[in-house]
Design an enzyme around this catalytic site. Structure first.
Site, PDB file in Angstrom:
ATOM      1  N   ASN A 206       0.731  -1.179  -0.149  1.00 43.49           N
ATOM      2  CA  ASN A 206       0.022   0.103   0.178  1.00 43.49           C
ATOM      3  C   ASN A 206       0.883   1.190  -0.142  1.00 43.49           C
ATOM      4  OD1 ASN A 206       0.916   0.328   2.576  1.00 43.49           O
ATOM      5  ND2 ASN A 206      -0.879  -0.796   3.435  1.00 43.49           N
ATOM      6  N   GLU A 209       3.748   1.415   2.894  1.00 41.44           N
ATOM      7  CA  GLU A 209       4.480   0.551   2.745  1.00 41.44           C
ATOM      8  C   GLU A 209       5.637   0.799   1.744  1.00 41.44           C
ATOM      9  OE1 GLU A 209       1.575  -3.066   4.227  1.00 41.44           O
ATOM     10  OE2 GLU A 209       2.032  -2.732   2.113  1.00 41.44           O
ATOM     11  N   ASP A 275      -4.884  -9.117   2.046  1.00 41.27           N
ATOM     12  CA  ASP A 275      -4.928 -10.545   1.812  1.00 41.27           C
ATOM     13  C   ASP A 275      -5.914 -10.904   0.627  1.00 41.27           C
ATOM     14  OD1 ASP A 275      -3.630 -10.356   4.320  1.00 41.27           O
ATOM     15  OD2 ASP A 275      -5.399 -10.977   5.391  1.00 41.27           O
TER      16      ASP A 275
END
Length: 492
Positions: A206, A209, A275
């Site tokens: 994202n 990150e 996920d």
């Protein structure tokens, strides 16, 4: 754009695919309740807990997303010798995840994230976890299992939550083995040193990150490109997918970039959305889809996942339904004409949302004012009006070889222009009985020239708790009457 047939083909193919998920597993514990007062001990809400729920989290949630669409999935990770580890192992088995690669470590606790939710608002999260690197015999067991099963694997997901399973040494060995066998690797990165992921097929960070890994604060399109360029230069990966929340995703491949808009859905909870993204990218690649198509599939799935509370999976039926909702409207039929199986999926979702489905049927040859008034009255009995339209062959069997006067496509086009009709379905049977059985309307409507006992499908609807309603027809207005009148007026 994915059509419902694209999704059907994907769901059929995924059943023969075997994906290996390696990373940090956790158990998500939810305490659901309501809050009506503030504590006298501190300015905090008092929550009266009504129920407790455990869900698979982290790498286990990735695996759960794959299992939910019929994929064969093997999970490689570490849990503690505790009740929470037993719960995680048991729930994984229940949804069809292969847990032979799940190692029980004596010196660790199973990671548990407890969320306290009042209504739909999350008030507090409590984390209990071990984050030290997995070493010794536990590490050897993990690698030995990967080496054993990798020849039969179609895709690998590395789900890194920095809880100690994906050590630098372990990552290096796994990535090297995957490169040797040509297995695509999708990485959901949490560490700031991305060199450990060198050689992966695609990373899915994202914005936060990406900023932490490159040192470039991303706040514009130019800074996003700059950060992505730096990241790809030092990780030697072929692609980077940056998830940008409500702004969608951007895929970077060599000198190319592609922006993908987020699905237009109400967001309830982003827990586990990453996920879902990594799971569906790996699923797409393992099924032979291009990276771009795999990313678009993941974007569709993530749009569904964030509309739910807490970590959640996405089913095949939800994917097909989303494909219907996102399809370009068929202008000729106003986007209202569906095959019966597709319409059944849409109506099932509508009923779950509490919407009342009304069904009627007929030939509707030579649409006239009596038809329109009848259909408008039928629509007032519920939220959605579904019209079963007799096919040309069906009309001929009912009315004779000279009917219909208008072909089924023309009749469908005229009817679809009426605001009171929400969905159309052409059926070829003599009666709509099997169509009613499949669509399961709550209200079945016919003209007042019928009696309750004469209405086809009455038994199906009433046994399901629905009702039959008879609507008076406009006197003297029918297709047969109009035909006779025309012949009388213009007969030589």
């Amino acid at each position: 754009m994915f059509s419902h047939l694209d999704i059907e083909h994907f769901l059929a193919r995924i059943k023969s695919v075997n994906i290996l998920v390696i990373g940090d597993v956790m158990l998500d514990r939810y305490l659901f309740g309501h809050s009506e007062r503030i504590s006298p001990e501190a300015p905090i809400p008092v929550v009266s807990v009504g129920r407790e729920e455990f869900r698979l989290g982290g790498a286990a949630n990735v695996a759960n997303n794959l299992a939910a669409i019929g994929c064969k999935v093997q999970l490689v990770s570490v849990v503690g010798r505790d009740t929470d580890g037993d719960t995680l192992r048991r729930q994984s088995c229940q949804v069809g995840i292969d847990v032979r690669g799940l190692v029980t470590a004596e010196e660790r606790m199973t990671t548990v994230k407890t969320r306290v939710i009042a209504g739909s608002q999350q008030l507090l999260r409590i984390d209990q976890e071990s984050t030290q690197d997995v070493t010794g015999e536990d590490a050897r067991q993990l690698l030995a299992y990967v080496e054993e099963v990798l020849p039969g694997i179609n895709g690998v997901i590395l789900s890194d939550y920095c809880k100690g399973v994906l050590t630098s040494n372990f990552l290096g060995q796994v990535l090297k083995k995957c490169q040797t066998c040509g297995c695509p690797v999708v990485v959901d990165p949490k560490r700031t040193d991305w060199q450990a992921y060198a050689g992966a097929t695609v990373l899915t960070p994202n914005l936060k990150e990406l900023t932490q890994a490159t040192g470039v604060k991303v706040g514009s399109a130019d800074s996003l490109i700059a950060a992505a360029t730096i990241a790809m230069s030092f990780i030697s990966t072929s692609a980077l997918l940056v998830t940008r929340g409500k702004d969608g995703m951007t895929l970077f491949e060599e000198d190319l970039s592609l922006d993908i808009a987020a699905e237009n859905r109400e967001v309830f909870d982003v827990s586990g959305a990453g996920d879902t993204v990594s799971a569906f990218i790996a699923a797409g690649l393992s099924c032979g889809l291009s990276l771009e198509r795999s990313v678009k599939l993941a974007n569709m799935a993530a749009g569904i996942a964030v509309s739910k509370i807490g970590t959640a999976t996405v089913s095949g039926e939800e994917l097909k339904l989303q494909a219907f909702k996102l399809r370009p409207a068929d202008l000729e039929y106003s986007g209202k004409l569906f095959e019966r199986q597709d319409l059944a999926i849409l109506l099932d979702d509508a009923r779950k949302e509490g919407r009342r489905v009304v069904f009627t049927n007929g030939c509707f040859d030579l649409l006239h004012a009596g038809h329109v008034k009848y259909l408008q009255q039928a629509k007032q009995l519920g939220d959605l009006l579904v019209l079963g339209l007799n096919s040309d062959a069906s009309v001929r069997r009912l009315k004779g070889e000279k009917r219909p006067l208008l072909a089924q496509n023309e009749r469908a086009q005229l009817l679809s222009a009426l605001d009171c009709i929400d969905y159309l379905c052409i059926f070829d049977d003599d009666t709509p009985y099997e169509l009613i059985r499949l669509l399961r309307p709550q209200v079945l409507v016919k003209g007042g020239d019928y009696t309750d006992k004469e209405v086809v499908g009455r038994d199906l609807v009433e046994s399901d708790g629905g009702q039959v309603v008879l609507i008076d027809m406009v006197a003297g207005r029918s297709t047969s009457h109009i035909i006779d009148e025309v012949l009388t007026r213009y007969r030589d």
